[in-house]
Design a protein around this motif. Structure first.
Motif, mmCIF file in Angstrom:
data_model
loop_
_atom_site.group_PDB
_atom_site.id
_atom_site.type_symbol
_atom_site.label_atom_id
_atom_site.label_comp_id
_atom_site.label_asym_id
_atom_site.label_seq_id
_atom_site.Cartn_x
_atom_site.Cartn_y
_atom_site.Cartn_z
ATOM 1 N N LYS A 77 0.830 -1.210 0.000
ATOM 2 C CA LYS A 77 0.000 0.000 0.000
ATOM 3 C C LYS A 77 0.863 1.257 0.000
ATOM 4 N N SER A 78 1.928 1.253 0.779
ATOM 5 C CA SER A 78 2.843 2.401 0.837
ATOM 6 C C SER A 78 3.516 2.624 -0.520
ATOM 7 N N PHE A 79 3.947 1.532 -1.149
ATOM 8 C CA PHE A 79 4.590 1.613 -2.462
ATOM 9 C C PHE A 79 3.640 2.259 -3.475
ATOM 10 N N LEU A 80 2.410 1.786 -3.506
ATOM 11 C CA LEU A 80 1.444 2.311 -4.472
ATOM 12 C C LEU A 80 1.048 3.750 -4.158
ATOM 13 N N LYS A 81 0.967 4.084 -2.890
ATOM 14 C CA LYS A 81 0.623 5.460 -2.518
ATOM 15 C C LYS A 81 1.692 6.437 -3.018
ATOM 16 N N LYS A 82 2.945 6.033 -2.927
ATOM 17 C CA LYS A 82 4.048 6.895 -3.391
ATOM 18 C C LYS A 82 4.081 6.983 -4.918
ATOM 19 N N THR A 83 3.829 5.873 -5.588
ATOM 20 C CA THR A 83 3.984 5.840 -7.044
ATOM 21 C C THR A 83 2.760 6.346 -7.791
ATOM 22 N N LEU A 84 1.594 6.296 -7.166
ATOM 23 C CA LEU A 84 0.375 6.795 -7.804
ATOM 24 C C LEU A 84 0.067 8.227 -7.365
ATOM 25 N N ASN A 85 1.085 8.954 -7.044
ATOM 26 C CA ASN A 85 0.932 10.344 -6.640
ATOM 27 C C ASN A 85 0.630 11.186 -7.874
ATOM 28 N N ASP A 86 -0.432 11.996 -7.823
ATOM 29 C CA ASP A 86 -0.803 12.834 -8.966
ATOM 30 C C ASP A 86 0.273 13.863 -9.319
ATOM 31 N N ASN A 87 1.092 14.211 -8.357
ATOM 32 C CA ASN A 87 2.158 15.182 -8.586
ATOM 33 C C ASN A 87 3.433 14.439 -8.987
ATOM 34 N N PRO A 88 3.861 14.556 -10.246
ATOM 35 C CA PRO A 88 5.033 13.804 -10.695
ATOM 36 C C PRO A 88 6.308 14.139 -9.908
ATOM 37 N N LYS A 89 6.412 15.356 -9.408
ATOM 38 C CA LYS A 89 7.602 15.744 -8.648
ATOM 39 C C LYS A 89 7.701 14.991 -7.321
ATOM 40 N N GLN A 90 6.578 14.486 -6.849
ATOM 41 C CA GLN A 90 6.575 13.756 -5.584
ATOM 42 C C GLN A 90 6.694 12.245 -5.768
ATOM 43 N N ARG A 91 6.677 11.773 -7.004
ATOM 44 C CA ARG A 91 6.886 10.343 -7.245
ATOM 45 C C ARG A 91 8.377 10.036 -7.095
ATOM 46 N N PRO A 92 8.712 8.972 -6.373
ATOM 47 C CA PRO A 92 10.128 8.627 -6.194
ATOM 48 C C PRO A 92 10.772 8.164 -7.501
ATOM 49 N N SER A 93 12.079 8.243 -7.533
ATOM 50 C CA SER A 93 12.841 7.723 -8.668
ATOM 51 C C SER A 93 12.866 6.195 -8.593
ATOM 52 N N VAL A 94 13.262 5.564 -9.680
ATOM 53 C CA VAL A 94 13.395 4.104 -9.692
ATOM 54 C C VAL A 94 14.408 3.679 -8.638
ATOM 55 N N ARG A 95 15.509 4.396 -8.544
ATOM 56 C CA ARG A 95 16.553 4.061 -7.572
ATOM 57 C C ARG A 95 15.986 4.055 -6.150
ATOM 58 N N LYS A 96 15.185 5.074 -5.819
ATOM 59 C CA LYS A 96 14.562 5.150 -4.482
ATOM 60 C C LYS A 96 13.559 4.005 -4.303
ATOM 61 N N LEU A 97 12.806 3.717 -5.324
ATOM 62 C CA LEU A 97 11.801 2.657 -5.215
ATOM 63 C C LEU A 97 12.434 1.288 -5.006
ATOM 64 N N LEU A 98 13.580 1.061 -5.597
ATOM 65 C CA LEU A 98 14.263 -0.221 -5.396
ATOM 66 C C LEU A 98 14.728 -0.391 -3.949
ATOM 67 N N GLN A 99 14.768 0.704 -3.208
ATOM 68 C CA GLN A 99 15.136 0.660 -1.783
ATOM 69 C C GLN A 99 13.896 0.692 -0.883
ATOM 70 N N HIS A 100 12.728 0.653 -1.470
ATOM 71 C CA HIS A 100 11.476 0.742 -0.695
ATOM 72 C C HIS A 100 11.333 -0.484 0.206
ATOM 73 N N GLU A 101 10.639 -0.283 1.305
ATOM 74 C CA GLU A 101 10.423 -1.347 2.296
ATOM 75 C C GLU A 101 9.708 -2.561 1.716
ATOM 76 N N LEU A 102 9.008 -2.410 0.620
ATOM 77 C CA LEU A 102 8.344 -3.542 -0.024
ATOM 78 C C LEU A 102 9.341 -4.646 -0.352
ATOM 79 N N PHE A 103 10.552 -4.258 -0.727
ATOM 80 C CA PHE A 103 11.550 -5.248 -1.131
ATOM 81 C C PHE A 103 12.458 -5.684 0.012
ATOM 82 N N MET A 104 12.247 -5.131 1.195
ATOM 83 C CA MET A 104 13.079 -5.466 2.353
ATOM 84 C C MET A 104 12.436 -6.548 3.218
ATOM 85 N N VAL A 105 11.149 -6.808 2.976
ATOM 86 C CA VAL A 105 10.422 -7.774 3.816
ATOM 87 C C VAL A 105 10.551 -9.169 3.236
#
Length: 172
Positions: free
Chosen positions: A144-172
């Motif tokens: 849910k956190s991953f999708l909330k960050k990536t489906l942000n209507d403001n493109p400037k607030q969407r994380p980069s791919v590099r940041k997303l690869l470090q997201h907690e989704l992939f740490m669990v």
């Protein structure tokens, strides 16, 4: 060139007829992001990222396809299968500019399809909250956190791919 069977991620989602396990969603999501990372480091924006343009090499490996082709066309052709993957900043825009952040939005739409087990409705212009409400009730807080960050209507607030690869989704 490498041969990959013609089984798309979309056909896998449709054939499965049930929810794809979250572990598999995470596996495919990470591979999508790794593919985008390679493209973005090479200064290439995919521009046409959809579950129709991701091929399954086998049950646990995917390949991005059809990238950058939109840049080679003189005239953009409307494809109704692509509309639901367009970032908000591209819709109703006479001069759309594809960026790395529009690729992030498209990737999030694919993750949502995998997590819900069904294609997105191309007539649906819903906001982020209604998109997230489509998730199964037992979806992890990390997804849910991953999708909330990536489906942000403001493109400037969407994380980069590099940041997303470090997201907690992939740490669990």
């Amino acid at each position: 060139m490498e041969y990959v069977a013609q089984n798309t991620l979309m056909s896998y989602i449709i054939k499965t007829k049930k929810l794809i396990p979250e572990m598999k969603v995470k596996l495919f999501t990470k591979q999508i992001l790794e593919g985008l990372s390679h493209l973005h480091v090479s200064k290439i924006v995919h521009t046409n990222l959809t579950s129709y343009n991701i091929l399954l090499e086998n049950e646990d490996n995917i390949k991005l396809t059809y990238y950058g082709v939109a840049n080679m066309l003189e005239k953009t052709v409307y494809d109704p299968k692509k509309f639901q993957y367009l970032a908000p900043e591209l819709k109703n825009n006479d001069n759309p500019k594809y960026t790395k952040k529009t690729d992030i939005w498209s990737a999030a739409c694919i993750v949502l399809e995998m997590a819900t087990g069904k294609p997105l409705d191309h007539n649906n212009n819903s906001d982020q909250n209604s998109q997230l409400s489509m998730l199964p009730i037992n979806s992890s807080k990390q997804l849910k956190s991953f999708l909330k960050k990536t489906l942000n209507d403001n493109p400037k607030q969407r994380p980069s791919v590099r940041k997303l690869l470090q997201h907690e989704l992939f740490m669990v």
